[in-house]
Design an enzyme around this catalytic site. Structure first.
Site, mmCIF file in Angstrom:
data_model
loop_
_atom_site.group_PDB
_atom_site.id
_atom_site.type_symbol
_atom_site.label_atom_id
_atom_site.label_comp_id
_atom_site.label_asym_id
_atom_site.label_seq_id
_atom_site.Cartn_x
_atom_site.Cartn_y
_atom_site.Cartn_z
ATOM 1 N N HIS A 58 -0.865 -0.211 -9.729
ATOM 2 C CA HIS A 58 -1.506 -1.146 -8.791
ATOM 3 C C HIS A 58 -2.092 -2.362 -9.533
ATOM 4 C CE1 HIS A 58 -3.414 -1.205 -4.508
ATOM 5 N NE2 HIS A 58 -3.214 -2.436 -4.948
ATOM 6 N N ARG A 72 0.859 -1.189 0.000
ATOM 7 C CA ARG A 72 0.000 0.000 0.000
ATOM 8 C C ARG A 72 0.893 1.236 0.000
ATOM 9 N NH1 ARG A 72 -3.419 -2.937 -1.441
ATOM 10 N NH2 ARG A 72 -5.476 -3.336 -0.544
ATOM 11 N N GLU A 108 -3.367 7.376 -4.768
ATOM 12 C CA GLU A 108 -3.611 6.645 -6.008
ATOM 13 C C GLU A 108 -4.862 7.196 -6.653
ATOM 14 O OE1 GLU A 108 -3.649 2.390 -5.627
ATOM 15 O OE2 GLU A 108 -1.619 2.406 -4.830
HETATM 16 C C1 DGY Z 1 -5.303 -6.317 -2.777
HETATM 17 O O1 DGY Z 1 -5.905 -7.361 -3.046
HETATM 18 O O2 DGY Z 1 -5.267 -5.851 -1.642
HETATM 19 C C2 DGY Z 1 -4.583 -5.657 -3.898
HETATM 20 O O3 DGY Z 1 -4.005 -4.487 -3.534
HETATM 21 C C3 DGY Z 1 -5.446 -5.528 -5.125
HETATM 22 O O4 DGY Z 1 -5.551 -6.785 -5.642
#
Ligand code: DGY
Length: 327
Positions: free
Chosen positions: A291, A243, A272
């Site tokens: 992402h 993240r 983002e």
């Molecule tokens: C998640 O699953 O947390 C990713 O960031 C997106 O697939």
């Protein structure tokens, strides 16, 4: 409940058919089909009267949204393994089940972390821009020199499923020494990859590559700040596929410009999407992807199936296949 006593659900984006079909077969579902997320005020209207919500990481699922849905809301099924977009405590207080989609995206995400690691280390994107820009005139003995991978040290922050999958690749394929920090010991990773659990400062100062695999929470937010980057090797490569807010973006920018670290590979940014005018985007030693780590056919199909199963189980007030708050 909607017409024919079918449960009402709102699905905040088009998801793969593998999961959508299950939802449409069992629910009166409204699906937001536009490419961008529903604007907040529209989302608040759409969830009114719903028994379940299938959300993405782009939706803030908080008390306001739960209020807007109403007291019949039974489940929030997140189409992601991460759930930092959901106020889980608030959901639990209201006896609303929360589900996520772990496991099915582990290998795809570890592949992406490795792709970023090798791209940033070997300056692949910068090299491609060089070719596309018409700058390739000859073979250059001193040009485009990157970092070696074999036998180097990889520091994993968060030795869960994805961290372990990356460790396996790097230890087995590239003979890397594996260090990790985690609240918990991962004995399987220690046995399989000779991984060593170390202190934070040791990981930072001894690793050639540092890859982030923790979830975003108040403890991990901003853990990669100016101080952390200053402790890393000047040849180190930083990778974040978890993240964005886990690194402080301005501090990362300064570390990359100031040569405190060699390069970075990011699948996540803060915010983002990243503003394309953000100076970080223009840095040659920063590779950024939008992402996409879970973006493979089997991962996304798997996520869709689990998210659909979670949604249906929650509506029936049954334990979820993959739960965040046990109920
Ligand atoms: C998640 O699953 O947390 C990713 O960031 C997106 O697939």
């Amino acid at each position: 409940m909607g017409v024919n006593n079918r449960p009402r659900v709102f699905v905040t984006r088009l998801i793969p058919e593998a999961g959508l079909r299950i939802i449409l077969d069992h629910c009166e579902a409204e699906v937001w089909e536009a490419p961008l997320p529903p604007p907040r005020e529209v989302l608040l209207e759409k969830v009114a009267g719903c028994d379940g919500i299938l959300s993405l990481l782009t939706e803030q699922v908080n008390a306001e949204l739960m209020d807007a849905a109403g007291a019949q809301l039974k489940v929030i099924s997140n189409f992601a393994v991460g759930f930092n977009n959901i106020d889980v405590d608030e959901a639990t207080r209201r006896r609303i089940r929360v589900g996520n989609t772990p496991g099915v995206l582990t290998e795809a995400t570890a592949d992406m972390a490795f792709a970023l690691l090798i791209s940033a280390s070997r300056r692949i994107v910068e090299a491609q821009e060089y070719v596309r820009g018409g700058h390739w005139k000859t073979w250059e003995p001193l040009g485009h020199i990157g970092q070696d991978l074999v036998g180097k040290t990889l520091g994993i922050v968060g030795m869960g499923r994805i961290g372990h999958a990356l460790a396996r690749r790097c230890h087995g394929g590239w003979g890397m020494r594996i260090l990790y920090v985690d609240k918990f010991r991962n004995q399987v990773a220690e046995e399989e990859c000779h991984a060593q659990q170390v202190e934070w400062d040791t990981l930072l100062s001894e690793s050639d590559f540092v890859s982030v695999h923790v979830d975003l929470n108040p403890e991990t937010q901003g853990m990669f700040d100016r101080d952390a980057f200053a402790k890393m090797k000047s040849t180190a490569v930083f990778v974040n596929s978890a993240r964005g807010p886990i690194h402080r973006q301005q501090d990362l920018y300064e570390a990359l410009v100031g040569g405190e670290i060699f390069a970075a590979g990011l699948d996540v940014t803060d915010p983002e999407p990243v503003d394309f005018k953000d100076p970080l985007v223009q840095l040659p030693n920063c590779v950024i992807a939008p992402h996409i780590a879970s973006g493979t056919v089997s991962s996304r199909n798997g996520m869709a199936e689990i998210a659909a199963d979670n949604l249906l189980a929650g509506i029936q007030q049954q334990p979820l296949r993959c739960w965040v708050n046990p109920m």
